[in-house]
Write an enzyme that holds these catalytic residues in place. Structure first.
Site: not given
Ligand code: GDP
Ligand code: IMO
Ligand code: MG
Length: 430
Positions: A13, A16, A38, A40-42, A227, A309
């Protein structure tokens, strides 16, 4: 410059996705080589947010081809969902998104296996629950792994599932406690996945051959890590890691492109530290609901993209980043989310650890030793100004410039981009 890699140097996170997107102007292909949904790239472009989990960030660029390499583990419903979401937003990836026929497939029993293992307190890793670990286990175990190419052959897939599913059911009943636990039906899974296969079919190719052809044609490739390096299965904080090689070392195995083609490595770091899931994080701020940790979490919107989370938040850890910068071979770093620290009178940088009373400046070799490390900090004054509108270095207040400089010194690498907000435009190119 045929190939470059964008890799996270912390626990994931690091933003990237934003860097891959920024570089997307000048590339022909974006390739994912590890992990799966798994990640999550925003990416935010002109205020519009795109959230990608399994698909490479390149999909939002019209002239870029996107590749899911053989090292990725593919959950077909997620693939279809992401493609459909893009279509709803007017983005057509029918001719530009490719998935390796060698990539392994995640089945419902992988998720169930993970759910059962994670529900006991002991040995819990705090995974994303996406079936990643069990799928990679089947890949290296060789007997039960099923690849994307196999989904496309009906009788083969039915036979294979008839062999695999009874074993999985036995395993599941051994893990389950009481009535907790499901039994899977091979035929039902085959029917379901054959449906997905028809949606995937137009995208499935031998991606390593495709990438070799692209390189031969002089095309430029960005390898997008999922990751962070501290979650790498070999070099991360084992056992609190993911199941793939998130370092650039994963590229060769995970795409078939030899390392010699990857000539620029960009390490992405946040201006502070975050971590999701279990495992040590020496600089974690545990200063309560009115503390700095919670303030950073709120301003930085530090909640996991995949699971929602709250992310654990801490000061920048230069010991950890020096370690991952060396392992990844990073040529430069990009410093992200600097704006989140505005308004804090004093900032801290972890420059060494106290390990059982001894000052150490190297990163310890596993999570058990890291758990015993206490951070040794250096303090640096903060800045009060809002910096989200800064577009060049001289727009930053002196405190912010000093902070960037000090991180660069501590890590031993130049900072090539400073990010001051989520939008593509909120970037200072150095
Ligand atoms: P990735 O998994 O490494 O791609 O990172 P994520 O997308 O999971 O998390 C980074 C988050 O920070 C995303 O929500 C981005 O939109 C956001 N972001 C990226 N750069 C900046 C920045 O400079 N400032 C702020 N405030 N947010 C940013
Ligand atoms: P991106 O690409 C942050 C963490 C999980 C857990 C551990 C193992 O968005 O940076 P897994 O489901 O992989 O078996 O979980 O790894 N994790 C991530 N943390 N960012 C990610 O991806 C992550 N992918 C996995 O929280 O601690
Ligand atoms: Mg993420």
């Amino acid at each position: 410059m045929p190939g470059m890699c964008v890799v996270g140097l912390q626990w994931g996170d690091e933003a990237k996705g934003k860097i891959v997107d920024l570089l997307g102007d000048d590339t022909d292909l974006v390739v994912r080589y590890n992990g799966g949904a798994n990640a999550g790239h925003t990416v935010v472009v002109n205020g519009k947010a795109f959230k990608l989990s399994l698909l490479p960030t390149g999909v939002i660029r019209p002239n870029v081809e996107s590749v899911i390499g053989n090292g990725v583990v593919v959950y077909p419903p997620r693939f279809i969902e992401e493609v459909e979401n893009l279509e709803k937003g007017g983005i057509d990836v029918s001719g530009s998104l490719f998935v390796s026929d060698h990539a392994h497939v995640i089945f419902p029993y992988h998720m169930e296996e993970e759910r059962l293992l994670e529900s006991g307190g002991e040995g819990k890793i705090g995974t994303t629950g996406r079936g990643i670990g069990p799928c990679y286990q089947d890949k290296v175990g060789r007997r039960f792994g099923i690849r994307v190419g196999e989904l496309l052959r009906e009788s083969h897939l039915r036979d294979k599932l008839k062999f695999v599913v009874p074993f999985k059911n036995k395993l599941m009943s051994a893990f389950a406690t009481g009535t907790d636990g499901k039994a899977f039906d091979a035929n039902a899974i085959a029917d379901e996945y054959l449906g997905y296969a028809e949606r995937l079919r137009p995208h499935v190719v031998d991606t390593s051959r495709m990438l070799h052809d692209a390189l031969a044609a002089g095309k430029k490739i960005i390898f997008e890590a999922a990751q962070g390096s501290l979650l790498d299965v070999d070099h991360g904080t084992y056992p609190y890691v993911t199941s793939s090689s998130s370092l650039p070392s994963g590229i060769w195995g995970g795409t078939g492109v030899p390392a010699k083609f990857v000539t620029r490595i960009i390490g992405v770091v946040k201006a502070y530290t975050t971590r999701v899931g279990q495992g040590p994080c020496p600089t974690e701020l545990l200063d309560g609901p009115d503390g700095i940790g919670e303030r950073i979490r709120k301003i930085g919107r530090e909640y996991g993209t995949v699971t929602g989370r709250p992310r654990r938040v801490g000061w920048f850890d230069a010991v950890a980043v020096r370690y991952t910068a060396a392992l990844s071979g990073a040529d430069e770093i990009t410093l992200m989310l600097l704006d989140v620290l505005s308004g804090l009178p004093e900032l801290k940088l972890c420059v060494a650890y106290d390990l059982d009373g001894e000052r150490v400046t190297h990163f310890p070799s596993d999570a058990y030793q890291l758990e015993r490390c206490k951070p040794i900090y250096e303090s640096i004054p903060g800045w009060s100004e809002d910096i989200t509108g800064a577009r060049k270095l001289s727009d930053l207040p002196l405190g912010a410039r000093k902070y960037v400089e000090r991180i660069s010194e501590l890590v031993g690498l130049k900072v090539s981009v400073v990010s001051v907000g989520p939008d593509r435009a909120q970037s200072i190119m150095m």
